[in-house]
Enzyme design. Structure first.
Site, PDB file in Angstrom:
ATOM      1  N   LYS A  19       0.837  -1.208   0.000  1.00  0.00           N
ATOM      2  CA  LYS A  19       0.000   0.000   0.000  1.00  0.00           C
ATOM      3  C   LYS A  19       0.870   1.256   0.000  1.00  0.00           C
ATOM      4  O   LYS A  19       0.647   2.169  -0.795  1.00  0.00           O
ATOM      5  CB  LYS A  19      -0.924  -0.040   1.227  1.00  0.00           C
ATOM      6  N   SER A  20       1.862   1.301   0.867  1.00  0.00           N
ATOM      7  CA  SER A  20       2.719   2.498   0.948  1.00  0.00           C
ATOM      8  C   SER A  20       3.417   2.762  -0.378  1.00  0.00           C
ATOM      9  O   SER A  20       3.489   3.903  -0.854  1.00  0.00           O
ATOM     10  CB  SER A  20       3.799   2.302   2.027  1.00  0.00           C
ATOM     11  N   ARG A  24       2.994   5.943  -3.261  1.00  0.00           N
ATOM     12  CA  ARG A  24       4.161   6.757  -3.642  1.00  0.00           C
ATOM     13  C   ARG A  24       4.418   6.677  -5.150  1.00  0.00           C
ATOM     14  O   ARG A  24       4.853   7.668  -5.762  1.00  0.00           O
ATOM     15  CB  ARG A  24       5.383   6.308  -2.842  1.00  0.00           C
ATOM     16  N   GLY A  91      -4.794   8.051   5.494  1.00  0.00           N
ATOM     17  CA  GLY A  91      -3.841   8.936   6.170  1.00  0.00           C
ATOM     18  C   GLY A  91      -2.619   9.202   5.312  1.00  0.00           C
ATOM     19  O   GLY A  91      -2.078  10.314   5.301  1.00  0.00           O
ATOM     20  N   SER A 164       7.497   8.769  12.135  1.00  0.00           N
ATOM     21  CA  SER A 164       6.365   8.631  11.218  1.00  0.00           C
ATOM     22  C   SER A 164       6.822   8.826   9.780  1.00  0.00           C
ATOM     23  O   SER A 164       7.311   9.902   9.408  1.00  0.00           O
ATOM     24  CB  SER A 164       5.285   9.664  11.555  1.00  0.00           C
ATOM     25  N   ASP A 311       1.880  -1.386  11.848  1.00  0.00           N
ATOM     26  CA  ASP A 311       0.551  -1.791  11.367  1.00  0.00           C
ATOM     27  C   ASP A 311       0.239  -3.255  11.679  1.00  0.00           C
ATOM     28  O   ASP A 311      -0.897  -3.701  11.498  1.00  0.00           O
ATOM     29  CB  ASP A 311       0.440  -1.555   9.857  1.00  0.00           C
ATOM     30  N   LYS A 338      -4.417   5.754  14.930  1.00  0.00           N
ATOM     31  CA  LYS A 338      -4.513   5.122  13.608  1.00  0.00           C
ATOM     32  C   LYS A 338      -5.980   5.162  13.151  1.00  0.00           C
ATOM     33  O   LYS A 338      -6.763   5.945  13.670  1.00  0.00           O
ATOM     34  CB  LYS A 338      -3.971   3.690  13.677  1.00  0.00           C
ATOM     35  N   ARG A 342      -6.280   1.603  18.159  1.00  0.00           N
ATOM     36  CA  ARG A 342      -6.035   0.152  18.052  1.00  0.00           C
ATOM     37  C   ARG A 342      -5.698  -0.496  19.386  1.00  0.00           C
ATOM     38  O   ARG A 342      -5.827  -1.720  19.520  1.00  0.00           O
ATOM     39  CB  ARG A 342      -4.944  -0.131  17.005  1.00  0.00           C
TER      40      ARG A 342
HETATM   41  C1  S3P Z   1       2.512   4.731   6.268  1.00  0.00           C
HETATM   42  C2  S3P Z   1       3.130   5.033   7.443  1.00  0.00           C
HETATM   43  C3  S3P Z   1       2.635   4.586   8.756  1.00  0.00           C
HETATM   44  C4  S3P Z   1       1.642   3.442   8.620  1.00  0.00           C
HETATM   45  C5  S3P Z   1       0.629   3.691   7.557  1.00  0.00           C
HETATM   46  C6  S3P Z   1       1.313   3.872   6.214  1.00  0.00           C
HETATM   47  C7  S3P Z   1       3.078   5.256   5.011  1.00  0.00           C
HETATM   48  O1  S3P Z   1       1.977   5.661   9.373  1.00  0.00           O
HETATM   49  O2  S3P Z   1       0.989   3.212   9.851  1.00  0.00           O
HETATM   50  O3  S3P Z   1      -0.273   2.618   7.464  1.00  0.00           O
HETATM   51  O4  S3P Z   1       2.697   4.788   3.924  1.00  0.00           O
HETATM   52  O5  S3P Z   1       3.941   6.137   5.091  1.00  0.00           O
HETATM   53  P1  S3P Z   1       2.800   6.763  10.245  1.00  0.00           P
HETATM   54  O6  S3P Z   1       3.744   7.435   9.340  1.00  0.00           O
HETATM   55  O7  S3P Z   1       1.756   7.690  10.775  1.00  0.00           O
HETATM   56  O8  S3P Z   1       3.475   5.976  11.326  1.00  0.00           O
END
Ligand code: S3P
Length: 424
Positions: A19-20, A24, A91, A164, A311, A338, A342
């Protein structure tokens, strides 16, 4: 959604793309010159929100066969969106896009669902303001909707109070629009997918310990990106295969970036059997993972390990409830902000099943080994809670009923189908 007790899990599975990394790839593809082709893109609701936001800013993004193709327009090629950008539940979308929007020559508004409107945005508003950005919480509570008036930014050195990747990535993206280098230092290293991909697209970054510096005004060039399988999605099958006696599962091509693989390290510390059987490198390190069931024991999960498995803590809590002895999770106060709280939600759900869980301000203590019973639990709109509780259900006489389980579509639309395919 109902999950029945499983006899054993068996088979081979390719989990959806990370997902991350999918987010990007779309963002950098949009800001690059030329075409970016993304293979194994995650078609989850969160990443589709990112696509929608960039389409609203004039970027052509389409599916061509197995690939998502982004026609980049360069660092200054976005157009002002005609209406507020809707990030849904994501987020990553809202925090990373804010960094990009802060440097544009137009105004924009970011909004999303009821969960996103409760999540803290001051963590990006404050450092972006230090860079000269104009960013305002329209409800005045430090949460979305956010209004951003883009302008030329100034590079800063930001000491982030939280580890983060969303904060770090937001500032690195904003740093491309600054007049001088931007440095972010974090207390522990968070996932570094932005750094890896920014370099791949042609940006100049220098990393040292938990600091990273980006040089302004890069020329990004479109790339071919192969997204590895998401270790955060793989985690549910790793947990299930460790727990359900007699299981043996092979997960193909899972991303094992060291800033993301803490779950594998924690499972091994609990006595779990996870073997990397074939390693490869496609911009990010990947491996096929072989998991075999066996007895688990408690462990301590804390400190610099936390950002590398943040996560996966809900599913680790499930594993701990079935393990012998005590598991302590601390330094994880981030869990409270989150998609749901959680700590509270997992403590409540595991307690419903009869587990011995004490929530802490920054984690939880789980005394495992009790015989748990089936029951009804709530996902609270949180995809990771829903999938974690599904894993618990595989171990329970009477199974489990998960109210609101459809929220798995945020990160893994085919989760229940894939889980069923492994249940022998
Ligand atoms: C993410 C970073 C994490 C993670 C989120 C995805 C990202 O959050 O919990 O699911 O893609 O950069 P944080 O940066 O708030 O820790």
């Amino acid at each position: 959604m109902e999950i029945k007790k499983a006899n054993r899990l068996q088979g081979t599975l390719t989990v959806p793309g990370d997902k991350s990394i999918s987010h990007r790839a779309v963002m950098l593809g949009a800001l690059a010159e030329g075409k970016t082709r993304i293979s194994h893109f995650l078609e989850g609701a969160d990443c589709l929100s990112t696509i929608d936001c960039f389409r609203s800013m004039g970027i052509d993004i389409e599916r061509q066969g197995e690939e998502v193709v982004v026609q980049g327009k360069g660092l200054h090629g976005l157009c002002a969106p005609a209406s507020p950008l809707d990030v849904g539940n994501s987020g990553t979308t809202i925090r990373l896009i804010s960094g990009i929007l802060a440097g544009q020559a137009f105004e924009s508004t970011l909004t999303g669902d009821s969960s996103i409107k409760k999540r803290p945005m001051k963590r990006i508003m404050e450092p972006l303001s230090k860079m000269g950005a104009r960013i305002e919480s329209l409800s005045g509570n430090g949460c979305a909707p956010l209004h951003i008036s883009g302008r030329k930014l100034t590079g800063i050195h930001y000491q982030s109070p939280v580890a983060s990747a969303q904060v770090k990535s937001c500032l690195l993206l904003a740093g491309m629009y600054a007049d001088s280098p931007t440095t972010v230092t974090e207390p522990f290293l968070s996932r570094n997918h932005s750094e890896i991909m920014l370099r791949q697209f042609g940006a100049e970054l220098c990393s040292s310990g938990t600091s990273v510096t980006i040089q302004p005004s890069p020329v990004l060039k479109g790339q071919d990106i192969l997204v590895p399988g998401d270790i955060s999605s793989a985690a549910y099958f790793i947990a299930a295969a460790c727990l359900v006696p007699g299981s043996e599962v092979l997960l193909k091509n899972v991303g094992i970036n060291p800033t993301r693989d803490g779950f594998i390290r924690a499972v091994r510390a609990m006595g779990g059997s996870v073997t990397c059987v074939r390693e490869s490198f496609e911009g990010e390190p990947c491996a096929d993972l072989l998991i075999k069931a066996g007895p688990l024991h408690g462990t301590v999960i804390e400190g610099s390990l936390i950002p590398t498995l943040i996560d996966e803590i809900p599913v680790l809590a499930v594993m701990a409830a079935f393990a012998e002895g005590e598991t302590v999770i601390r330094d994880a106060a981030e869990l409270r902000v989150k998609e749901s709280d959680r700590i509270a939600v997992m403590a409540e759900n595991l307690s419903v099943l009869g587990a011995d869980v004490t929530p802490l301000e920054d984690g939880m203590v789980i005394r495992g080994g009790r015989t748990l019973r089936g029951g009804k639990v709530f996902a609270h709109g949180d995809h990771r809670v829903a999938m974690s509780m599904a894993v618990a259900g595989l171990m329970l006489d009477g199974g489990i009923e998960i109210e609101g389980g459809e929220c798995v579509a945020i990160s893994y639309p085919g989760f229940f189908r894939d889980l069923a395919s492994l249940v022998a």
